[in-house]
Write an enzyme that holds these catalytic residues in place. Structure first.
Site, mmCIF file in Angstrom:
data_model
loop_
_atom_site.group_PDB
_atom_site.id
_atom_site.type_symbol
_atom_site.label_atom_id
_atom_site.label_comp_id
_atom_site.label_asym_id
_atom_site.label_seq_id
_atom_site.Cartn_x
_atom_site.Cartn_y
_atom_site.Cartn_z
ATOM 1 N N LYS A 193 2.876 14.419 -7.870
ATOM 2 C CA LYS A 193 2.234 15.119 -9.148
ATOM 3 C C LYS A 193 1.521 13.904 -9.092
ATOM 4 O O LYS A 193 1.387 12.725 -9.855
ATOM 5 C CB LYS A 193 2.968 15.805 -9.741
ATOM 6 C CG LYS A 193 2.378 15.918 -11.269
ATOM 7 C CD LYS A 193 3.031 15.941 -12.602
ATOM 8 C CE LYS A 193 2.720 14.167 -13.654
ATOM 9 N NZ LYS A 193 1.054 14.178 -13.703
ATOM 10 N N GLU B 247 1.114 -4.962 -22.626
ATOM 11 C CA GLU B 247 -0.182 -4.448 -21.375
ATOM 12 C C GLU B 247 -1.198 -4.027 -22.434
ATOM 13 O O GLU B 247 -0.777 -3.144 -23.052
ATOM 14 C CB GLU B 247 0.329 -4.162 -20.470
ATOM 15 C CG GLU B 247 -0.286 -3.503 -19.286
ATOM 16 C CD GLU B 247 0.072 -2.552 -18.546
ATOM 17 O OE1 GLU B 247 0.730 -1.843 -18.707
ATOM 18 O OE2 GLU B 247 -0.241 -2.837 -17.190
ATOM 19 N N CYS C 67 -3.054 -2.889 -12.646
ATOM 20 C CA CYS C 67 -1.673 -3.142 -13.408
ATOM 21 C C CYS C 67 -1.891 -4.831 -12.743
ATOM 22 O O CYS C 67 -1.431 -5.752 -13.959
ATOM 23 C CB CYS C 67 -0.603 -2.925 -12.535
ATOM 24 S SG CYS C 67 -0.725 -2.955 -10.768
ATOM 25 N N GLU D 261 6.487 1.090 -9.787
ATOM 26 C CA GLU D 261 5.739 0.305 -9.871
ATOM 27 C C GLU D 261 4.810 0.401 -10.867
ATOM 28 O O GLU D 261 3.936 0.953 -11.365
ATOM 29 C CB GLU D 261 4.690 0.305 -8.090
ATOM 30 C CG GLU D 261 5.502 -0.405 -7.094
ATOM 31 C CD GLU D 261 4.105 0.169 -5.978
ATOM 32 O OE1 GLU D 261 2.552 0.784 -6.057
ATOM 33 O OE2 GLU D 261 4.679 0.147 -5.042
HETATM 34 P P1 NAD Z 1 1.776 6.639 -17.071
HETATM 35 O O1 NAD Z 1 3.262 5.952 -16.934
HETATM 36 O O2 NAD Z 1 1.273 7.340 -18.482
HETATM 37 O O3 NAD Z 1 1.805 8.264 -16.225
HETATM 38 C C1 NAD Z 1 1.392 7.865 -14.794
HETATM 39 C C2 NAD Z 1 2.446 9.569 -14.659
HETATM 40 O O4 NAD Z 1 4.137 9.516 -14.643
HETATM 41 C C3 NAD Z 1 1.026 10.750 -14.764
HETATM 42 O O5 NAD Z 1 1.333 11.552 -13.346
HETATM 43 C C4 NAD Z 1 1.926 11.273 -15.819
HETATM 44 O O6 NAD Z 1 1.791 12.567 -16.113
HETATM 45 C C5 NAD Z 1 3.218 11.056 -15.580
HETATM 46 N N1 NAD Z 1 4.434 10.857 -16.389
HETATM 47 C C6 NAD Z 1 4.840 10.432 -17.593
HETATM 48 N N2 NAD Z 1 5.486 10.447 -18.124
HETATM 49 C C7 NAD Z 1 6.352 11.657 -17.857
HETATM 50 C C8 NAD Z 1 7.860 11.411 -17.518
HETATM 51 N N3 NAD Z 1 8.220 11.318 -18.532
HETATM 52 N N4 NAD Z 1 8.155 12.322 -16.424
HETATM 53 C C9 NAD Z 1 7.230 11.780 -15.327
HETATM 54 N N5 NAD Z 1 6.377 11.576 -14.902
HETATM 55 C C10 NAD Z 1 5.511 11.723 -15.940
HETATM 56 O O7 NAD Z 1 0.799 5.461 -16.742
HETATM 57 P P2 NAD Z 1 -0.916 5.978 -16.852
HETATM 58 O O8 NAD Z 1 -1.458 5.526 -18.656
HETATM 59 O O9 NAD Z 1 -0.967 7.210 -15.619
HETATM 60 O O10 NAD Z 1 -0.839 4.476 -15.916
HETATM 61 C C11 NAD Z 1 -0.604 2.705 -16.103
HETATM 62 C C12 NAD Z 1 0.244 1.959 -15.859
HETATM 63 O O11 NAD Z 1 0.516 2.437 -14.815
HETATM 64 C C13 NAD Z 1 -0.382 0.899 -16.864
HETATM 65 O O12 NAD Z 1 0.927 0.539 -17.251
HETATM 66 C C14 NAD Z 1 -0.162 0.042 -15.090
HETATM 67 O O13 NAD Z 1 -0.089 -1.319 -15.692
HETATM 68 C C15 NAD Z 1 0.625 1.117 -14.289
HETATM 69 N N6 NAD Z 1 0.362 0.656 -12.864
HETATM 70 C C16 NAD Z 1 1.472 -0.101 -12.148
HETATM 71 C C17 NAD Z 1 1.029 0.195 -10.936
HETATM 72 C C18 NAD Z 1 1.970 -0.919 -9.893
HETATM 73 O O14 NAD Z 1 1.713 -0.852 -8.769
HETATM 74 N N7 NAD Z 1 2.683 -1.647 -10.356
HETATM 75 C C19 NAD Z 1 -0.045 0.528 -10.376
HETATM 76 C C20 NAD Z 1 -1.193 0.578 -10.779
HETATM 77 C C21 NAD Z 1 -0.533 1.058 -12.058
#
Ligand code: NAD
Length: 487
Positions: free
Chosen positions: A179, A391, A289, A255
């Site tokens: 997804k 963040e 990130c 991650e």
């Molecule tokens: P997010 O957590 O809002 O969403 C990520 C994914 O999770 C999306 O596909 C979303 O639909 C899904 N999601 C949200 N709530 C959910 C739930 N309750 N159950 C299942 N799935 C759910 O993150 P974002 O805003 O898309 O991305 C930004 C974040 O990602 C930042 O915090 C960034 O630091 C982090 N990030 C981390 C890394 C790493 O490798 N550590 C890499 C890239 C981004």
């Protein structure tokens, strides 16, 4: 409603239209890019059932060369449609086209090729032991597929992060239900087309679109037949998914977010450090990130450093993705921009000095309907300020002076996150000494975001659980099993 393409889910080798739709908006100008079919519980159920059938079937019986060849075929397929992938990434995110070409799509290809090659050379442990009758035993370790892996990915580097998980999951013989973020469905849909064209058996790879809580993401992470969840996204979301996955005691790999520090010592190559911090704070409008939101500069260099960084920051070109001179595109959405702007405001209230930026740029054209924000440099905040601890995920860094090595190590480590750090110094022993004491999953010295895909990637504290990359991915995406033979 405007006549735009409809993106469908890919389940059991078929393209599914679903009744519930959501809009995908271009953050450059606020215009509709496409409509997307959201997966409800019944679609997630079909995807998991299809993956279940496929995992009992031919996929896991393919030998390593056959699986590697299929992964290379997927990489070939992305290469053939390289420009379509660039276009898809750019439409969804507004990022500079040159970045989509050199980073996002290039890494999408590299992820498949890396794991295709890695599985052919993967080795395992073997120990000769002693049997109860004094005879000998051979104990060796094998990796079997886990079954169905649920993959949930974010919007910031859509294709790169999705393929980083799909490639090793397939490489190890698993079936996948993926997804992508609701903000970035386009390159994932193209990828499903490429995977379909590569000839994988039906049901091995399934793509579902939709939102997270109470929707496709949650349905996937709570499904009892999913063996493991691999997730990249916010720390709070990771925590929610972990709770959901606890019910079925699923394997998880997370991650998550970061509040990364960069440390510039007075002996650093000044211009290299400035360019390095420009990259590590402002690449992808700070939506990586690994970006440095906290910059610590040794006091003798501090004023000169802030002045030079300000000049360089003000030279950044905010423009259209296809402008050859563009340095920075918009944020992913106006909603995310509101969050970033709320931190700019909070920084003011917490007593920061805004060295440059702090608002919205005015273009006088359609980009004013987009999600652009000014790149911003702050100084003057205490390490305890919320803007120093949370963040922000935008084009912003805070620069603070420091006096001693021990002091700066303690300040870097005083964080709830533990993802990455970078150090700028020309003193070799200091580089090793400081890097060894920083509590993050990765430390870069005199560089940033330079990745060898064979090395582990991930963070501790709120930044994640586990490591992926190289053999760490092979381990996560396998059921590791010991075989003991009396000989
Ligand atoms: P997010 O957590 O809002 O969403 C990520 C994914 O999770 C999306 O596909 C979303 O639909 C899904 N999601 C949200 N709530 C959910 C739930 N309750 N159950 C299942 N799935 C759910 O993150 P974002 O805003 O898309 O991305 C930004 C974040 O990602 C930042 O915090 C960034 O630091 C982090 N990030 C981390 C890394 C790493 O490798 N550590 C890499 C890239 C981004």
């Amino acid at each position: 409603m405007a006549d735009v393409p409809l993106l469908r889910c890919f389940v059991d080798g078929q393209w599914l239209k679903t009744p519930e739709r959501f809009a995908n908006i271009n953050p450059v100008n606020g215009q509709l890019v496409n409509q997307v079919c959201a997966a409800d519980t019944s679609v997630v159920q079909r995807a998991v059932e299809a993956a279940n059938r496929a995992s009992q079937d031919t996929w896991k019986t393919l030998n390593v060369n056959e699986r590697a060849a299929l992964l290379h075929r997927i990489a070939d397929g992305i290469e053939r449609r390289f420009d379509d992938f660039v276009q898809a990434e750019v439409m969804d995110t507004g990022r500079p086209m040159h970045q989509a070409r050199s980073l996002d799509v290039a890494r999408g290809i590299a992820n498949f090729r890396t794991f295709a090659d890695l599985i052919k050379t993967a080795s395992s442990e073997m120990f000769e032991g002693i049997a109860p009758d004094g005879g000998r035993t051979l104990n060796y370790v094998t990796r079997k597929p886990l079954g169905i892996v649920g993959i949930i990915s974010p919007w910031n580097l859509p294709l790169l992060l999705l393929t980083w998980k799909i490639a090793p999951a397939l490489a190890m013989g698993n079936c996948v239900v993926a997804k992508p973020s609701e903000e970035t469905p386009s390159s994932a849909t193209l990828l499903a087309e490429v995977i379909q064209g590569a000839g994988l058996p039906r049901g091995v790879f399934n793509l579902i679109h939709g939102f997270g809580p109470g929707a496709a993401g949650e349905f996937l992470s709570t499904h009892p037949d999913i063996a493991a969840i691999t997730f990249t996204g916010e720390s709070r979301t990771g925590s929610a998914i972990m709770k959901a996955a606890a019910e079925g005691v699923k394997e998880v790999s997370f991650e998550l977010g970061g509040k990364n520090a960069a440390v510039v010592f007075a002996d650093a190559d000044f211009e290299a450090a400035i360019s390095g911090i420009m990259r590590s704070s402002f690449t992808n409008a700070g939506q990586v990130c690994l970006c440095s939101e906290r910059v610590y500069v040794e006091r003798p260099l501090f004023d000169r450093f802030v002045d030079r960084l300000k000049t360089r920051c003000e030279e950044l070109v905010l423009s259209y993705p296809d402008d050859p001179d563009v340095d920075m595109g918009p944020l992913i959405s106006q909603q995310h921009r509101d969050k970033v702007l709320s931190y700019y405001q909070l920084a003011r209230e917490e007593g920061a000095r805004i060295v440059t930026g702090g608002g919205i740029p005015i273009f006088g054209d359609e980009r004013d309907q987009g999600a652009y924000v000014q790149p911003t440099i702050l100084t003057g905040l205490p390490d305890s300020a919320r803007c120093m601890r949370e963040e922000i995920f935008g084009p912003v860094c805070h620069v603070a002076p420091f006096d001693t090595e021990a002091e700066v190590i303690a300040r870097v480590n005083d964080s709830d996150y533990g993802l990455a750090a970078c150090i700028w110094t020309t003193e070799l022993s200091r580089a090793h000494r400081v890097a060894g004491q920083i509590e993050t999953g990765m430390v870069w010295v005199n560089t940033w975001f330079t990745r060898d895909l064979r090395t582990p990637f991930g963070g501790g504290k709120l930044s994640g659980i586990g490591r992926e990359g190289g053999r760490y991915s092979l381990d996560f995406y396998s059921d590791i099993s010991t075989i003991c033979i009396k000989i």
